[in-house]
Design an enzyme around this catalytic site. Structure first.
Site, mmCIF file in Angstrom:
data_model
loop_
_atom_site.group_PDB
_atom_site.id
_atom_site.type_symbol
_atom_site.label_atom_id
_atom_site.label_comp_id
_atom_site.label_asym_id
_atom_site.label_seq_id
_atom_site.Cartn_x
_atom_site.Cartn_y
_atom_site.Cartn_z
ATOM 1 N N ASN A 1 -10.295 -0.055 0.322
ATOM 2 C CA ASN A 1 -8.836 0.044 0.323
ATOM 3 C C ASN A 1 -8.326 -0.525 -1.005
ATOM 4 O OD1 ASN A 1 -6.093 -0.349 0.686
ATOM 5 N ND2 ASN A 1 -6.280 -1.167 2.760
ATOM 6 N N HIS B 1 -2.829 6.960 2.762
ATOM 7 C CA HIS B 1 -3.336 5.702 2.218
ATOM 8 C C HIS B 1 -4.740 5.454 2.776
ATOM 9 C CE1 HIS B 1 -4.031 1.647 1.215
ATOM 10 N NE2 HIS B 1 -3.789 1.165 2.421
ATOM 11 N N CYS C 1 0.811 -1.228 0.000
ATOM 12 C CA CYS C 1 0.000 0.000 0.000
ATOM 13 C C CYS C 1 0.844 1.279 0.000
ATOM 14 C CB CYS C 1 -0.961 0.002 1.181
ATOM 15 S SG CYS C 1 -1.965 -1.483 1.278
HETATM 16 N N1 ACO Z 1 -18.688 -8.214 9.880
HETATM 17 C C1 ACO Z 1 -19.141 -8.542 11.101
HETATM 18 N N2 ACO Z 1 -18.323 -8.916 12.093
HETATM 19 C C2 ACO Z 1 -17.005 -8.972 11.816
HETATM 20 C C3 ACO Z 1 -16.481 -8.658 10.557
HETATM 21 C C4 ACO Z 1 -17.384 -8.270 9.565
HETATM 22 N N3 ACO Z 1 -16.989 -7.926 8.321
HETATM 23 N N4 ACO Z 1 -15.146 -8.799 10.606
HETATM 24 C C5 ACO Z 1 -14.829 -9.189 11.841
HETATM 25 N N5 ACO Z 1 -15.964 -9.316 12.573
HETATM 26 C C6 ACO Z 1 -16.100 -9.730 13.950
HETATM 27 C C7 ACO Z 1 -14.970 -10.586 14.451
HETATM 28 O O1 ACO Z 1 -15.149 -11.935 14.068
HETATM 29 C C8 ACO Z 1 -15.068 -10.400 15.941
HETATM 30 O O2 ACO Z 1 -16.083 -11.208 16.407
HETATM 31 P P1 ACO Z 1 -15.948 -11.923 17.868
HETATM 32 O O3 ACO Z 1 -15.845 -10.787 18.832
HETATM 33 O O4 ACO Z 1 -17.207 -12.707 17.941
HETATM 34 O O5 ACO Z 1 -14.702 -12.739 17.776
HETATM 35 C C9 ACO Z 1 -15.522 -8.943 16.061
HETATM 36 O O6 ACO Z 1 -16.070 -8.579 14.792
HETATM 37 C C10 ACO Z 1 -14.407 -8.000 16.421
HETATM 38 O O7 ACO Z 1 -13.307 -8.283 15.550
HETATM 39 P P2 ACO Z 1 -12.020 -7.412 15.593
HETATM 40 O O8 ACO Z 1 -11.052 -7.928 14.564
HETATM 41 O O9 ACO Z 1 -11.554 -7.282 16.991
HETATM 42 O O10 ACO Z 1 -12.625 -6.036 15.103
HETATM 43 P P3 ACO Z 1 -11.945 -4.625 15.071
HETATM 44 O O11 ACO Z 1 -12.721 -3.664 15.835
HETATM 45 O O12 ACO Z 1 -10.476 -4.711 15.298
HETATM 46 O O13 ACO Z 1 -12.165 -4.250 13.545
HETATM 47 C C11 ACO Z 1 -10.907 -4.121 11.541
HETATM 48 C C12 ACO Z 1 -11.573 -5.028 12.525
HETATM 49 C C13 ACO Z 1 -11.953 -3.244 10.869
HETATM 50 C C14 ACO Z 1 -10.238 -4.977 10.470
HETATM 51 C C15 ACO Z 1 -9.879 -3.254 12.286
HETATM 52 O O14 ACO Z 1 -9.011 -4.032 13.059
HETATM 53 C C16 ACO Z 1 -9.082 -2.434 11.354
HETATM 54 O O15 ACO Z 1 -9.570 -1.532 10.758
HETATM 55 N N6 ACO Z 1 -7.776 -2.708 11.253
HETATM 56 C C17 ACO Z 1 -6.949 -2.065 10.310
HETATM 57 C C18 ACO Z 1 -6.794 -3.001 9.211
HETATM 58 C C19 ACO Z 1 -6.805 -2.351 7.889
HETATM 59 O O16 ACO Z 1 -7.268 -1.274 7.629
HETATM 60 N N7 ACO Z 1 -6.231 -3.100 6.994
HETATM 61 C C20 ACO Z 1 -6.154 -2.684 5.672
HETATM 62 C C21 ACO Z 1 -4.970 -3.283 5.086
HETATM 63 S S1 ACO Z 1 -3.598 -2.670 5.861
HETATM 64 C C22 ACO Z 1 -3.168 -1.372 5.092
HETATM 65 O O17 ACO Z 1 -3.695 -1.038 4.078
HETATM 66 C C23 ACO Z 1 -2.083 -0.656 5.702
#
Ligand code: ACO
Length: 319
Positions: free
Chosen positions: A276, A246, A113
């Protein structure tokens, strides 16, 4: 002294829009969850016939038109991508052929990215050193191809697209400074840990991610590298007219702007409509804001990338 400046910007989004509701019909997720955690409402997905080089071609034509240049005027082509058409030849060489250009150097940059910001800095070095005069720098991705569409934790986040700029030599900057960073000890935080060997896929062909670790790391390094590049340019946060980080997630964008002390009105946000798009996200956002008239000649921009590797990078420039 020779500097480089952006003479034209272009982009390409595949026509097919996939909404959160459409994903929720196949996956245990919801529009509300995706919007609340990521700010994403929809993403564009390429059809099977479209490759990264096809999207790159459309974006490049837009950037060349905006610069008033023909493809033959270009003497350097850099494509940032993690979803190339093939293992080789590079997507940059395929793009060069599609543009009908011969002989100029053409190569891909693999910094996930951060790739477009890396590519912009590399092209700037070529122009400053006199090795190129008109460079085409493209970020092009079909991340839909490396998604596990049954993994709700990753597939809702990404989209396909391409963005391009034409960078030309001039007497005044243009690009004031760039900073490129990497730390391979974080390789496992975000990866597609597979390869092709003996006709088989070894490992996984799908993107894997530790979401919360990525979130914290991204916000920290986007703040640090933004400050570093401004210091290298002798500028301050108050000089920045537009921040284009990004486009990973609205919460990462908001947290980054808050840490840098840049008001949210100065942040270009497209992740809500594009998802993204990895290396394409920064030039796509740039093109949107140039074409809707927000970004104008003379405006000072802070562009920032962060991604797998881990890599992170920033460029400070005047349009
Ligand atoms: N829909 C519904 N529930 C979901 C989904 C979804 N799409 N995805 C995950 N969950 C659930 C999980 O299974 C978990 O359930 P549980 O509590 O029963 O186990 C719950 O939601 C919480 O999951 P977390 O992973 O803790 O959720 P979090 O609040 O961290 O959000 C997210 C996840 C959005 C991915 C967040 O961590 C994030 O934004 N991280 C940054 C990652 C990112 O942007 N990556 C892009 C690529 S990296 C880059 O470009 C640099």
């Amino acid at each position: 002294m020779t500097f480089s400046r952006i003479a034209g910007v272009g982009s390409c989004l595949p026509p097919r829009v996939v909404t959160n509701d459409e994903l929720a019909r196949q996956l245990d997720t919801s529009d509300a969850w995706i919007r609340e955690r990521t700010g994403i409402a929809q993403r564009h997905i390429a059809d099977e016939s479209q490759s990264a080089s096809d999207l790159a071609l459309d974006a490049s034509r837009g950037a060349l038109d905006a610069a008033g240049l023909a493809a033959q005027d270009v003497d350097l082509i850099i494509v940032a991508t993690s979803t190339p058409d093939f293992i080789f030849p590079s997507t940059a060489c395929l793009l060069q052929a599609k543009l009908g250009v011969k002989n100029c150097p053409a190569f891909d940059v693999q910094a996930v990215c951060s790739g477009f910001v890396y590519g912009l800095s590399i092209a700037d070095q070529f122009i400053r050193s006199g090795q190129a005069k008109r460079a085409l720098v493209v970020g092009a991705e079909v991340f839909s191809r490396i998604m596990d569409w049954n993994d709700r934790g990753t597939c809702v986040l990404f989209g396909d697209g391409a963005g391009a700029v034409v960078l030309v030599a001039g007497d005044t900057p243009g690009i004031h400074a760039s900073v490129l960073r990497a730390d391979g000890s974080h390789a496992g935080m975000l990866s597609v840990p597979g390869n092709v060997s003996g006709g088989k896929i070894l490992g996984s062909p799908y993107l894997q991610m530790h979401g919360q670790q990525v979130f914290k790391f991204a916000v920290k390094v986007l703040d640090e590298v933004g400050r570093e590049v401004l210091a290298a340019a002798g500028a301050s946060v108050a000089d920045v007219d537009w921040l284009i980080p990004h486009q990973a997630n609205v919460r990462i964008l908001e947290a980054t702007a808050r840490r840098l002390g840049i008001p949210s009105e100065k942040v270009v946000v497209t992740v809500d409509r594009h998802g993204n798009t990895s290396a394409a996200s920064v030039p796509l956002a740039l093109d949107v804001a140039v074409r809707d008239g927000r970004i104008r000649p003379g405006h000072r921009l802070l562009l920032e990338g962060v991604g797998g590797g881990f890599t992170w990078a920033a460029v400070y420039l005047t349009m």
